[in-house]
Design a protein around this motif. Structure first.
Motif, short mmCIF file in Angstrom:
data_model
loop_
_atom_site.label_atom_id
_atom_site.label_comp_id
_atom_site.label_asym_id
_atom_site.label_seq_id
_atom_site.Cartn_x
_atom_site.Cartn_y
_atom_site.Cartn_z
N THR A 1 51.58 83.55 -54.54
CA THR A 1 51.89 82.89 -53.16
C THR A 1 53.10 83.37 -52.49
OG1 THR A 1 50.89 80.85 -53.94
CG2 THR A 1 52.09 80.67 -52.14
N GLU A 2 54.17 83.34 -53.27
CA GLU A 2 55.48 83.85 -52.53
C GLU A 2 55.46 85.33 -52.31
OE1 GLU A 2 60.18 84.61 -53.68
OE2 GLU A 2 59.18 82.70 -54.58
N GLN A 3 55.07 86.00 -53.15
CA GLN A 3 55.12 87.68 -52.75
C GLN A 3 54.08 87.84 -51.75
OE1 GLN A 3 52.88 90.37 -55.63
NE2 GLN A 3 54.93 91.29 -55.68
N VAL A 4 52.69 87.36 -51.44
CA VAL A 4 51.92 87.32 -50.42
C VAL A 4 52.54 86.97 -49.21
CG1 VAL A 4 49.72 86.81 -49.30
CG2 VAL A 4 49.87 87.17 -51.84
N ASP A 5 53.10 85.96 -49.20
CA ASP A 5 53.68 85.58 -47.90
C ASP A 5 54.80 86.75 -47.58
OD1 ASP A 5 52.17 83.26 -47.80
OD2 ASP A 5 53.98 81.76 -48.26
N ARG A 6 55.63 86.94 -48.42
CA ARG A 6 56.43 88.10 -47.95
C ARG A 6 56.19 89.22 -47.60
NH1 ARG A 6 61.93 87.78 -49.35
NH2 ARG A 6 61.34 86.02 -51.07
N ARG A 7 55.07 89.87 -48.38
CA ARG A 7 54.38 91.02 -47.84
C ARG A 7 53.77 91.07 -46.46
NH1 ARG A 7 57.08 91.70 -51.84
NH2 ARG A 7 58.45 91.94 -49.93
N MET A 8 53.10 89.94 -46.16
CA MET A 8 52.51 89.53 -44.77
C MET A 8 53.52 89.92 -43.86
SD MET A 8 49.64 86.94 -43.89
CE MET A 8 50.25 85.51 -44.59
N ARG A 9 54.69 89.33 -43.95
CA ARG A 9 55.80 89.24 -43.03
C ARG A 9 56.32 90.99 -42.91
NH1 ARG A 9 58.19 85.14 -45.80
NH2 ARG A 9 59.79 86.64 -46.53
N ASP A 10 56.20 91.52 -44.08
CA ASP A 10 56.77 92.97 -44.04
C ASP A 10 55.73 93.82 -42.82
OD1 ASP A 10 58.82 92.39 -45.48
OD2 ASP A 10 57.89 93.09 -47.50
N LEU A 11 54.49 93.34 -42.74
CA LEU A 11 53.53 94.30 -41.89
C LEU A 11 54.15 94.21 -40.31
CD1 LEU A 11 50.20 93.26 -43.15
CD2 LEU A 11 51.31 95.14 -43.76
N ARG A 12 54.85 93.00 -40.12
CA ARG A 12 54.93 92.96 -38.71
C ARG A 12 55.97 94.02 -38.13
NH1 ARG A 12 55.97 86.32 -39.21
NH2 ARG A 12 54.04 85.79 -38.46
N PRO A 13 57.06 94.59 -38.64
CA PRO A 13 57.71 95.61 -38.15
C PRO A 13 56.90 96.96 -38.06
CG PRO A 13 59.20 94.50 -39.86
CD PRO A 13 57.67 93.85 -40.00
N ALA A 14 55.72 96.85 -38.92
CA ALA A 14 54.86 98.17 -38.72
C ALA A 14 53.91 98.19 -37.48
CB ALA A 14 54.17 98.26 -40.10
N GLY A 15 54.16 97.22 -36.74
CA GLY A 15 53.17 96.94 -35.68
C GLY A 15 52.05 95.88 -35.76
N TRP A 16 52.00 95.31 -36.78
CA TRP A 16 50.95 94.33 -37.04
C TRP A 16 51.36 92.85 -36.11
CZ3 TRP A 16 46.84 94.68 -40.94
CH2 TRP A 16 46.49 95.92 -41.37
#
Length: 233
Positions: A43-58
């Motif tokens: 759970t925690e890792q998925v949330d963090r990785r989803m946030r990491d997509l935002r600076p890449a334009g997601w």
């Protein structure tokens, strides 16, 4: 199995999240946090990785961005850079050096700057749950925010997730105001001073507590005994 499938567990979590969103949701699709957590365990890792997509334009919106959504829903407005491709693999990632990480933890007294909990300390409102410290950004929603000490603050994992609107429901202004009104005059005065500088200065005792919580349990026990002896002498 396709090497570039979100079901390929040999891929990094960030890439699997991106592929899952691309293949299972698509632009304009709505999904729940529970659904993606079930698809990609951790759970925690998925949330963090989803946030990491935002600076890449997601662009992933929450119910705070899009009122028609439910609190547990997210909306994939735009798919950004294909970070599963080698040339885009590091897009949007912010690398924090070990030196900077250590400096920020020490500067903040090894305590969460948002709620004040120390590493390993039990949450007062959640018995049995213990705090784990991590680093967050002062401006968590600003795409591409830096990895310099002035851009970072120490947060517990719970505050880190809540601030980024990916877990939990924030308290309302009215709920916080009711709590503020109950404070004694001295408490109101101190809190107002912290608000004006957006910082809660730590006392020497609080700083020592934060340092103490960083130590292994056996060493903490030794220090407790030593302090008891010192107080009796």
């Amino acid at each position: 199995m396709n090497d570039l499938s979100w079901q390929n567990e040999s891929l990094g979590a960030r890439i699997r999240v991106a592929l899952w969103l691309r293949d299972e949701i698509g632009e304009g699709g709505t999904f729940s946090k529970a659904r993606i957590r079930e698809a990609i365990k951790g759970t925690e890792q998925v949330d963090r990785r989803m946030r990491d997509l935002r600076p890449a334009g997601w662009v992933i919106q929450t119910y705070r961005d899009k009122p028609s959504l439910q609190p547990d829903q997210l909306y994939l407005e735009r798919i950004g850079l294909p970070i599963w491709e080698a040339e885009h693999r590091a897009a949007g990632l912010r690398q924090i050096s070990a030196k900077t990480r250590r400096f920020v933890y020490e500067r903040d007294g090894h305590m969460c700057r948002r709620c004040g909990v120390a590493a390993g300390e039990e949450y007062a409102d959640d018995p049995g749950a213990h705090a784990r410290l991590t680093l967050g950004h002062v401006n968590p929603h600003r795409s591409g925010s830096g990895a310099h000490a002035e851009d970072l603050i120490t947060e517990c994992a719970r505050c880190n997730e809540t601030v980024k609107h990916l877990t939990g429901v924030q308290m309302t202004k009215e709920q916080v105001w009711d709590r503020l009104k109950e404070l004694p005059v001295r408490g109101k005065r101190d809190l107002l001073a912290w608000m004006k500088v957006d910082h809660r200065p730590l006392s020497a005792t609080e700083k020592a507590w934060g340092m103490y919580r960083q130590l292994p349990a056996a060493v903490r026990e030794e220090l407790e005994i030593d302090l008891e002896k010192l107080m009796r002498s």
